[in-house]
Scaffold this motif. Sequence first.
Motif, PDB file in Angstrom:
ATOM      1  N   LYS A   7       0.830  -1.193   0.000  1.00 44.17           N
ATOM      2  CA  LYS A   7       0.000   0.000   0.000  1.00 44.17           C
ATOM      3  C   LYS A   7       0.871   1.251   0.000  1.00 44.17           C
ATOM      4  O   LYS A   7       1.946   1.283   0.587  1.00 44.17           O
ATOM      5  N   ALA A   8       0.358   2.305  -0.636  1.00 45.67           N
ATOM      6  CA  ALA A   8       1.118   3.542  -0.710  1.00 45.67           C
ATOM      7  C   ALA A   8       1.144   4.268   0.622  1.00 45.67           C
ATOM      8  O   ALA A   8       2.101   4.948   0.954  1.00 45.67           O
ATOM      9  N   ALA A   9       0.077   4.155   1.401  1.00 43.99           N
ATOM     10  CA  ALA A   9      -0.007   4.881   2.657  1.00 43.99           C
ATOM     11  C   ALA A   9       0.659   4.105   3.788  1.00 43.99           C
ATOM     12  O   ALA A   9       0.789   2.890   3.737  1.00 43.99           O
ATOM     13  N   LEU A  10       1.088   4.830   4.816  1.00 40.89           N
ATOM     14  CA  LEU A  10       1.651   4.188   5.979  1.00 40.89           C
ATOM     15  C   LEU A  10       0.551   3.518   6.781  1.00 40.89           C
ATOM     16  O   LEU A  10      -0.466   4.140   7.093  1.00 40.89           O
ATOM     17  N   ARG A  83      12.648   6.092   2.136  1.00 45.22           N
ATOM     18  CA  ARG A  83      11.428   5.299   2.318  1.00 45.22           C
ATOM     19  C   ARG A  83      10.917   5.476   3.757  1.00 45.22           C
ATOM     20  O   ARG A  83      11.635   5.915   4.653  1.00 45.22           O
ATOM     21  N   ASN A  84       9.678   5.104   3.954  1.00 42.17           N
ATOM     22  CA  ASN A  84       9.049   5.119   5.279  1.00 42.17           C
ATOM     23  C   ASN A  84       8.953   6.521   5.883  1.00 42.17           C
ATOM     24  O   ASN A  84       8.787   6.653   7.101  1.00 42.17           O
ATOM     25  N   ARG A  86       7.415  10.750   5.611  1.00 37.41           N
ATOM     26  CA  ARG A  86       6.472  11.688   5.033  1.00 37.41           C
ATOM     27  C   ARG A  86       7.249  12.931   4.599  1.00 37.41           C
ATOM     28  O   ARG A  86       8.351  13.180   5.079  1.00 37.41           O
ATOM     29  N   ALA A 357       8.147  -2.026  -2.181  1.00 35.49           N
ATOM     30  CA  ALA A 357       7.479  -0.761  -1.864  1.00 35.49           C
ATOM     31  C   ALA A 357       6.832  -0.248  -3.137  1.00 35.49           C
ATOM     32  O   ALA A 357       7.459  -0.255  -4.206  1.00 35.49           O
ATOM     33  N   ARG A 386       7.441   0.096   4.977  1.00 32.54           N
ATOM     34  CA  ARG A 386       6.002   0.332   5.034  1.00 32.54           C
ATOM     35  C   ARG A 386       5.510   1.220   3.902  1.00 32.54           C
ATOM     36  O   ARG A 386       4.333   1.254   3.595  1.00 32.54           O
ATOM     37  N   ARG A 387       6.442   1.935   3.284  1.00 29.70           N
ATOM     38  CA  ARG A 387       6.019   2.908   2.276  1.00 29.70           C
ATOM     39  C   ARG A 387       7.211   3.293   1.419  1.00 29.70           C
ATOM     40  O   ARG A 387       8.331   3.389   1.899  1.00 29.70           O
TER      41      ARG A 387
END
Length: 469
Positions: A7-10, A83-84, A86, A357, A386-387
């Motif tokens: 998934k793109a979102a965390l 990655r991971n 925001r 990812a 996670r992202r």
Amino acid sequence: MTLHPAKAALPPRDGPLAGIRVIECGEAYAVPHATRLLADLGADVIKVESCIRPDVCRVWPFPDNEPGEQFWNRGGIFNEPNRNKRDLTLDLRKPRGVEVFKRLVATADVVCENYTPRVMAQFGLDYAALSAIKPDLIMLSSTGFGHTGPWSNYTAWGFTLEPTAGISHFVGRPDGPPLRSGIAYVDMPAASIGAYAVLAALRHRRRTGRGQWMDLAQYEVGAAFISEALIAAAAGVDAGTRTGNRHLAYAPQGMYRCAGNDRWVALTVEDDEGFAELCGVIGRPELADAERFASAEARRRHHDELDEVITAWTQTRGAEEAEERLRAAGLAAAVAMSNRDLLLDPHLRARDYFEPATHAPEAGDLGTRPYPGMAVRLSRTPGRVRRAAPLLGQDNEEILGELGLSPEAIAALEREGIIGRLPAEDRMPASQQRMVGYDELVASGLVTEHDPDFEQRLGLDSVAARAEA
């Protein structure tokens, strides 16, 4: 290894650092990789960039050497260490941008930055200013030469720190010049030590309730990697210089060419018993009894001859076969792996080292890609990818909303150019993104070859099909 679309979102935060918020004002690798290590373990890392000055690593390489419409969101050098996280864009040259940044700091546990010492002070965002907002704040300043000393305001990069720290003095052949390792070597240990320092400061804060500022000089990190030579010099002993691929005690040791294009196997023979085993493997058992090879010292004196004998055997077989034969005899041997070898390595795949990812659609055809996973597996609180790395300004609305800004206030910040999603045209103009063709890249030595079937080799075609289903 099986790649599954992510998934793109965390997802809901997990990991041993869940609940810790880290603000990153970083570029390139030394701080972005440090905060990536924290993000992998569950920290909420918010990368702060500016549309005027995005991270300098939002560039090449691109899949199939195609920059796409948003090249700044597609570069591998940026996507790996970010990655991971925001992403929030803020123009800190403007008072309103500084005001929003301070508001963000009030919610944070840690600030990490790797600008030259004058930058954060010029913004009015040094530790004295930020700790006045958040007294228990932890702040890591990772710079080339530290915040004191005559070189403190000099700009530094990993490629220049390596020779400055004395590392290059020991890299290369005895009859050749000092060499760099080929990567920005100091960046990576500096990142690991930076993450370690943050964890130590968090532990100290939990015990005392007090934050602190950490002054990390990457120059000193690099110098620590030749500490044995420094100690020898302090004792008046010449620590020597470049030895190429050879060892000061073991012989033979080297990198030996195998069949195929740029294929090599590394070998170290530790003792006489190992040398006898080597002679048997390569079909020259008589050499084990030769007087000129009777000891490690004797073998070092005749190393050139041994290199020729070993190469005559290795160059007639593949690197993997040579490695297997040598290891079966109890010798320390390994294929000199390329990046493609690592991605396809059955051992790493068996351990599910590479994790998938999925990139946002705005990044073009990046889709789902494998990324290096966790180097340490915690049994109860394992980290994970996670992202994918964020788009420039991807999380502006979410982060600013968490700070209590209304949609109208956020829109006003965008109108004023304080936040945004596109790099300033005069900073990263698409017209200047001249792509160098594969033939030129191969000729320059930057790449060995172009593999047109890389997606099939990595299983990315089946991943894309599953993601679309």
